[in-house]
Design a protein around this motif. Sequence first.
Motif, mmCIF file in Angstrom:
data_model
loop_
_atom_site.group_PDB
_atom_site.id
_atom_site.type_symbol
_atom_site.label_atom_id
_atom_site.label_comp_id
_atom_site.label_asym_id
_atom_site.label_seq_id
_atom_site.Cartn_x
_atom_site.Cartn_y
_atom_site.Cartn_z
ATOM 1 N N THR A 3 -40.365 11.387 -9.673
ATOM 2 C CA THR A 3 -40.687 12.589 -10.431
ATOM 3 C C THR A 3 -41.489 12.218 -11.659
ATOM 4 O O THR A 3 -41.384 11.106 -12.173
ATOM 5 C CB THR A 3 -39.416 13.335 -10.888
ATOM 6 O OG1 THR A 3 -38.669 12.485 -11.767
ATOM 7 C CG2 THR A 3 -38.541 13.742 -9.712
ATOM 8 N N SER A 4 -42.307 13.164 -12.110
ATOM 9 C CA SER A 4 -42.996 12.986 -13.389
ATOM 10 C C SER A 4 -43.117 14.357 -14.038
ATOM 11 O O SER A 4 -43.233 15.374 -13.355
ATOM 12 C CB SER A 4 -44.372 12.345 -13.208
ATOM 13 O OG SER A 4 -45.236 13.229 -12.520
ATOM 14 N N LEU A 5 -43.063 14.363 -15.338
ATOM 15 C CA LEU A 5 -43.213 15.587 -16.112
ATOM 16 C C LEU A 5 -44.322 15.355 -17.125
ATOM 17 O O LEU A 5 -44.190 14.522 -18.025
ATOM 18 C CB LEU A 5 -41.905 15.949 -16.815
ATOM 19 C CG LEU A 5 -41.891 17.250 -17.600
ATOM 20 C CD1 LEU A 5 -42.069 18.449 -16.667
ATOM 21 C CD2 LEU A 5 -40.582 17.395 -18.371
ATOM 22 N N VAL A 6 -45.438 16.050 -16.940
ATOM 23 C CA VAL A 6 -46.578 15.938 -17.847
ATOM 24 C C VAL A 6 -46.809 17.325 -18.434
ATOM 25 O O VAL A 6 -47.063 18.278 -17.699
ATOM 26 C CB VAL A 6 -47.843 15.435 -17.117
ATOM 27 C CG1 VAL A 6 -49.020 15.387 -18.068
ATOM 28 C CG2 VAL A 6 -47.585 14.071 -16.490
ATOM 29 N N ASP A 7 -46.716 17.390 -19.768
ATOM 30 C CA ASP A 7 -46.690 18.681 -20.451
ATOM 31 C C ASP A 7 -45.530 19.461 -19.828
ATOM 32 O O ASP A 7 -44.413 19.002 -19.872
ATOM 33 C CB ASP A 7 -48.041 19.394 -20.365
ATOM 34 C CG ASP A 7 -49.135 18.607 -21.091
ATOM 35 O OD1 ASP A 7 -48.826 18.028 -22.152
ATOM 36 O OD2 ASP A 7 -50.262 18.535 -20.583
ATOM 37 N N ASP A 8 -45.769 20.605 -19.220
ATOM 38 C CA ASP A 8 -44.676 21.356 -18.596
ATOM 39 C C ASP A 8 -44.707 21.274 -17.075
ATOM 40 O O ASP A 8 -43.904 21.920 -16.400
ATOM 41 C CB ASP A 8 -44.750 22.831 -19.010
ATOM 42 C CG ASP A 8 -44.422 23.026 -20.483
ATOM 43 O OD1 ASP A 8 -43.604 22.241 -21.001
ATOM 44 O OD2 ASP A 8 -44.969 23.948 -21.113
ATOM 45 N N THR A 9 -45.635 20.489 -16.517
ATOM 46 C CA THR A 9 -45.800 20.429 -15.065
ATOM 47 C C THR A 9 -44.944 19.317 -14.470
ATOM 48 O O THR A 9 -45.091 18.148 -14.805
ATOM 49 C CB THR A 9 -47.276 20.206 -14.692
ATOM 50 O OG1 THR A 9 -48.044 21.287 -15.226
ATOM 51 C CG2 THR A 9 -47.455 20.152 -13.187
ATOM 52 N N LEU A 10 -44.038 19.714 -13.575
ATOM 53 C CA LEU A 10 -43.166 18.773 -12.882
ATOM 54 C C LEU A 10 -43.764 18.472 -11.512
ATOM 55 O O LEU A 10 -44.127 19.376 -10.768
ATOM 56 C CB LEU A 10 -41.779 19.395 -12.704
ATOM 57 C CG LEU A 10 -40.772 18.587 -11.880
ATOM 58 C CD1 LEU A 10 -40.421 17.277 -12.573
ATOM 59 C CD2 LEU A 10 -39.521 19.420 -11.623
ATOM 60 N N THR A 11 -43.863 17.179 -11.199
ATOM 61 C CA THR A 11 -44.329 16.745 -9.884
ATOM 62 C C THR A 11 -43.223 15.921 -9.242
ATOM 63 O O THR A 11 -42.699 14.994 -9.843
ATOM 64 C CB THR A 11 -45.618 15.918 -9.986
ATOM 65 O OG1 THR A 11 -46.624 16.704 -10.615
ATOM 66 C CG2 THR A 11 -46.100 15.477 -8.607
ATOM 67 N N SER A 21 -45.935 20.251 -7.003
ATOM 68 C CA SER A 21 -46.266 20.199 -8.420
ATOM 69 C C SER A 21 -46.351 21.609 -8.961
ATOM 70 O O SER A 21 -46.879 22.510 -8.300
ATOM 71 C CB SER A 21 -47.596 19.469 -8.600
ATOM 72 O OG SER A 21 -47.856 19.259 -9.953
ATOM 73 N N ASP A 132 -48.588 2.392 -25.521
ATOM 74 C CA ASP A 132 -49.005 3.784 -25.341
ATOM 75 C C ASP A 132 -48.106 4.796 -26.047
ATOM 76 O O ASP A 132 -48.328 5.995 -25.925
ATOM 77 C CB ASP A 132 -49.113 4.170 -23.851
ATOM 78 C CG ASP A 132 -50.095 3.277 -23.102
ATOM 79 O OD1 ASP A 132 -51.130 2.921 -23.696
ATOM 80 O OD2 ASP A 132 -49.820 2.946 -21.949
#
Length: 196
Positions: A3-11, A21, A132
Amino acid sequence: MTTSLVDDTLTITLPDGRSASGVPVGQGERLTCYYWKRPVDLELTDGPHSELASEWLGKPVRLARALRGDVIYGAGLSIVTTASMRELADRSGHHELLDEAARFRATLVLDTDEPFIEETWRGREVTVNVPDVGALRVRIGDPIARCAILDLDPITGERGSNLLKTLTASRPRNEAGEPYFGVNAEVIETSAAPDT
């Protein structure tokens, strides 16, 4: 599953490569679950993730959202060190352990020369430079009691090591008999990484 969460988008990506996504949307439907014997209020969400997880598991699945900090075990950060992992690898004969740091579900893996030195940092404030991210000023907390999840491969879920047995035979333990490995920590202050 990753899983990844970038801003509010979960993939969410399954081991077979399928993924979903999107932004999980709460509909106000709530439930209370127990996380390590502690009640936590969750909001059920809708989105493509539930459908994908349902297909994969062959039963209905719904994701739920917790408030930040409500679903953590111990503290906001957990730290293990390379010297401690090398020592455990030698004792257990599990020599690929440095490549399997995910077994410890640690937030940070710090490169050190002395095994278990992190336990001597208890109560101290230290600065950790994270690529980073920048510098994190953290307060070191209690040692982390470990359970049989260490013996499960973090990718496949298969049981296949004797790490818990080795730790139990060689490390201090809590009153429940769980051996310590790594330490909890809390972020006190952050400073952004410089632009490159």
